[in-house]
Design a protein around this motif. Structure first.
Motif, PDB file in Angstrom:
ATOM      1  N   ASP A   1       0.785   5.669   0.832  1.00 42.63           N
ATOM      2  CA  ASP A   1      -0.004   6.722   1.484  1.00 42.63           C
ATOM      3  C   ASP A   1      -0.173   7.949   0.592  1.00 42.63           C
ATOM      4  N   ASP A   2       0.178   7.794  -0.709  1.00 46.69           N
ATOM      5  CA  ASP A   2       0.037   8.901  -1.642  1.00 46.69           C
ATOM      6  C   ASP A   2      -0.395   8.326  -2.988  1.00 46.69           C
TER       7      ASP A   2
ATOM      8  N   THR B   1       0.849  -1.192   0.000  1.00 46.80           N
ATOM      9  CA  THR B   1       0.000   0.000   0.000  1.00 46.80           C
ATOM     10  C   THR B   1       0.881   1.236   0.000  1.00 46.80           C
TER      11      THR B   1
ATOM     12  N   SER C   1      -4.377   1.850   8.697  1.00 45.50           N
ATOM     13  CA  SER C   1      -5.071   2.411   7.529  1.00 45.50           C
ATOM     14  C   SER C   1      -5.909   1.379   6.800  1.00 45.50           C
TER      15      SER C   1
ATOM     16  N   THR D   1       0.506   4.274  11.896  1.00 44.98           N
ATOM     17  CA  THR D   1      -0.890   4.535  11.537  1.00 44.98           C
ATOM     18  C   THR D   1      -1.575   3.276  11.014  1.00 44.98           C
TER      19      THR D   1
ATOM     20  N   SER E   1      -9.048   3.847   7.577  1.00 46.88           N
ATOM     21  CA  SER E   1      -8.604   4.897   6.663  1.00 46.88           C
ATOM     22  C   SER E   1      -9.465   6.142   6.821  1.00 46.88           C
TER      23      SER E   1
END
Length: 687
Positions: free
Chosen positions: A213-214, A211, A474, A472, A453
């Protein structure tokens, strides 16, 4: 008078130079003979000690296999010729028995291709954090090729890679390879296009979920909601084999924990083909080591006998050894012979002396093996032979393992009373009960999946004093177990925590509906705490207000003296008889009360220690050689003094004879002047 003068004068024929030389030699001879004799004796002793050191060193090398427990646990295996498996190693102590192996399938690694570009060195312009988690995929679709559900492997830490806009496929591959996570990254070129190829460790539970994060990292994502840009060239799978009919699954083709001590590699699946073989004890290794010892001792005995005793030459004349009058050498010989016949300290049962094994001392002092007793010992009491020769440690506690540290040579063999007064513990912190509205405490699951998320599910945790970066959640989670696995994976995958060698085990208590975080280390430096946690994390029972419990070092006594505890390790007091032993303690030991820890050097260890005391840098022989060298220096000094004295004596004699020569010359001169004086005297009658 003229005749007397002529007799004393130069005409007398006396060679004063030769006379002085002879007188000096007469004076020197007895003293020089004494020095030569002493020097010859000392040189012979130095040479003899050199011979003795060589013989002792050679004999000591025979102690190494006898002091090694592996010698008495040697194994052999006869494997049929096959290309299905490859044997790698057979360890000492491997489990003996007959085995049948069938390879149903081999383990495979998941491989993913992504990030297609026509220039592998071009900056991709992507930025953010790429997270790679490990676990097991289930698939759907006609060809079972659509990733559907991912179960996290909480035993493998997540891998987080920071991507910069200037990164290329090559730099991303390097970052992944440098992470030492087990993922292999490479850049492959096919038909003018380059792709990043990631290969996970083998095994179904080591597959990757990726995954970002952007949005710029979407081309690298492989998860249940985004996988279209990534090609899965091979799915992960486990090795499946049957051992004596029992089905076994492993995540690798390197199998080292199915048959204890036997390491082998699976090369290919061959369902239906069964390989049968046996792992057997190989007592021949120990037998040969013992026979080599007996032969080596007899050779050493003969050498020491020749050096410290008397022998006869070819003419049957008695020859005294160079060390026959050396008390130290004779004492060392006596110690070695005494050890051969003595009982081994610390061995209280079974074979306690060489004679139990059939090794006898003959009349001439050498050893002989009584074959019937020797053979019977190997057949009926093989376990006693190991404890007779090799080091042995025993613990009377189910929670304490006795081992030897680097100072084992200082440990005094014997039995020691041990009491653990405080169990070791790990630092931990417990969370509050999960308070999320959609959580069902009865089933420990969420009525609708918890989507982290949405909102802020972040926190920072400190483990053993090391604070993490912001972690985090998510993903989407259906149960408390899924969150537990995710938390453990993310925490242990944090770069600061993993680089420090720290880690946690996360558990879930269904009775209290709460998570607990336990450090993986023991001792007073072990701790867990939350330095920050978002408001949403409170729904999962986690907040910075939680209070943790620090770990504890083990405490205990050895023979009544307090030991030094650090983590799970209890060490005996410095300088005590037990110093050199290491006690590895598990929780629960304190409930057992006093128990006995035992240690024996074994015959080989005891003999090795004795020889070390003789051959060591500060040992008996080194000390004796220093003394002999000093004595040789004294001889050299006395020889120099003798030369000085003889030189002075020669000068004195020469001066005396020179003065005598002057007197004789004077008399000769006077004698010449007296010649014919009677004829010149008045009133002297003549014939």
């Amino acid at each position: 008078m003229s005749n007397i003068i002529n007799t004393l004068g130069a005409g007398s024929g006396i060679d004063t130079t030769a006379l002085v030389s002879q007188l000096v030699e007469v004076e020197r001879a007895p003293q020089e003979a004494r020095l030569n004799s002493r020097e010859q004796k000392l040189d012979a002793q130095i040479s003899a000690y050199g011979t003795l050191k060589s013989a002792l060193s050679e004999f000591q090398s025979l102690m190494s296999p006898l002091a090694d427990n592996n010698t008495f646990n040697a194994r052999s295996v006869a494997l049929p010729e096959t290309d299905v498996i490859t044997p790698n190693s057979l360890a000492a102590g491997a489990q003996v028995g007959t085995y049948q192996i069938e390879v149903v399938d081999i383990a495979r690694s998941q491989s993913l291709a992504m990030g297609s570009t026509d220039d592998k060195k071009a900056a991709l312009g992507a930025s953010g954090q790429m997270s790679i988690q490990f676990g097991e995929w289930s698939y759907t679709g006609v060809d079972a090729d659509i990733p559907d559900n991912f179960t996290i492997n909480d035993e493998r830490a997540a891998l987080n890679i920071d991507i910069d806009p200037s990164d290329t496929l090559e730099t991303i591959a390097k970052k992944i390879n440098d992470s030492d996570s087990g993922v292999q990254a490479s850049v492959l070129g096919v038909d003018g296009q380059y792709q990043l190829m990631l290969t996970a460790p083998s095994g179904a539970s080591n597959a990757m979920q990726i995954t970002g994060d952007d949005p710029s990292l979407s081309a690298f994502e492989f998860n249940s909601t985004n996988y279209a840009s990534v090609t899965e060239t091979q799915q992960a799978s486990d090795a499946v084999l049957k051992v004596n009919g029992l089905s076994v699954r492993r995540d690798t083709n390197q199998i080292n924990d199915v048959i204890e001590g036997f390491d082998f590699t699976l090369n290919k699946s061959s369902e239906g083909e069964k390989l049968t073989f046996a792992v057997e004890a190989d007592t021949g290794v120990a037998q040969q080591a013992i026979r080599d010892f007996v032969e080596g001792y007899n050779s050493l005995y003969q050498t020491m006998q020749n050096l410290t005793g008397y022998t006869r030459d070819e003419d049957n004349n008695l020859v005294r050894g160079s060390l026959s009058t050396d008390g130290l050498a004779r004492s060392m010989f006596s110690q070695l012979r005494g050890l051969i016949g003595a009982e081994v300290v610390g061995v209280d049962s079974g074979f306690t002396a060489l004679t139990n094994l059939g090794i006898r001392t003959q009349l001439d002092g050498t050893l002989e093996i009584e074959e019937d007793t020797f053979s019977k010992a190997f057949t009926e009491n093989y376990e006693f032979i190991e404890t007779l020769f090799a080091r042995d440690t025993r613990s009377g506690s189910n929670y304490v393992d006795v081992r030897l540290g680097s100072y084992a040579s200082k440990t005094v063999p014997g039995d020691y009373e041990v009491e653990i007064t405080q169990d070791p513990s790990r630092g931990s912190i417990g969370g509050n009960a999960i308070s999320a509205l959609n959580f069902d405490a009865v089933t420990d699951s969420f009525t609708t999946a918890l989507d982290t998320s949405v909102g802020d599910y972040s926190f920072k945790i400190s483990v053993d004093g090391v604070q993490s970066d912001t972690i985090t959640l998510s993903g989407s989670y259906a149960s408390a177990e899924e969150i537990r696995a995710e938390l453990q994976s993310l925490i242990n995958g944090d770069s600061k925590i993993s680089e420090a060698g720290a880690g946690v085990d996360v558990t879930y208590d269904a009775a209290t509906d709460s998570f607990a975080f336990n450090s993986r280390t023991y001792g007073k430096s072990s701790s867990v705490s939350f330095s920050s946690a978002s408001a949403d994390m409170a729904n999962l029972g986690i907040s910075s207000a939680l209070s943790g419990t620090a770990g504890k070092d083990v405490k205990g006594t050895i023979n009544g003296e307090p030991g030094f505890g650090t983590g799970r390790v209890l060490l005996p007091p410095l300088g005590s008889d037990a110093y050199g032993m290491t006690l590895n303690v598990r929780p629960g030991a304190a409930s057992e009360g006093v128990f006995t820890a035992s240690f024996s050097q074994g015959f080989a260890g005891t003999m090795d220690k004795l020889i070390n005391s003789i051959l060591g840098a500060e040992g008996a022989i080194a000390s004796r050689e220093t003394t002999i060298t000093d004595q040789l220096e004294d001889v050299s000094y006395e020889r120099s003094e003798l030369d000085r004295k003889m030189s002075s004596y020669e000068e004195r004699l020469t001066l005396q004879y020179l003065n005598m020569q002057k007197i004789v010359d004077s008399l000769n001169s006077t004698g010449s002047s007296l010649d014919g004086i009677l004829d010149r005297l008045p009133f002297t009658a003549k014939d």
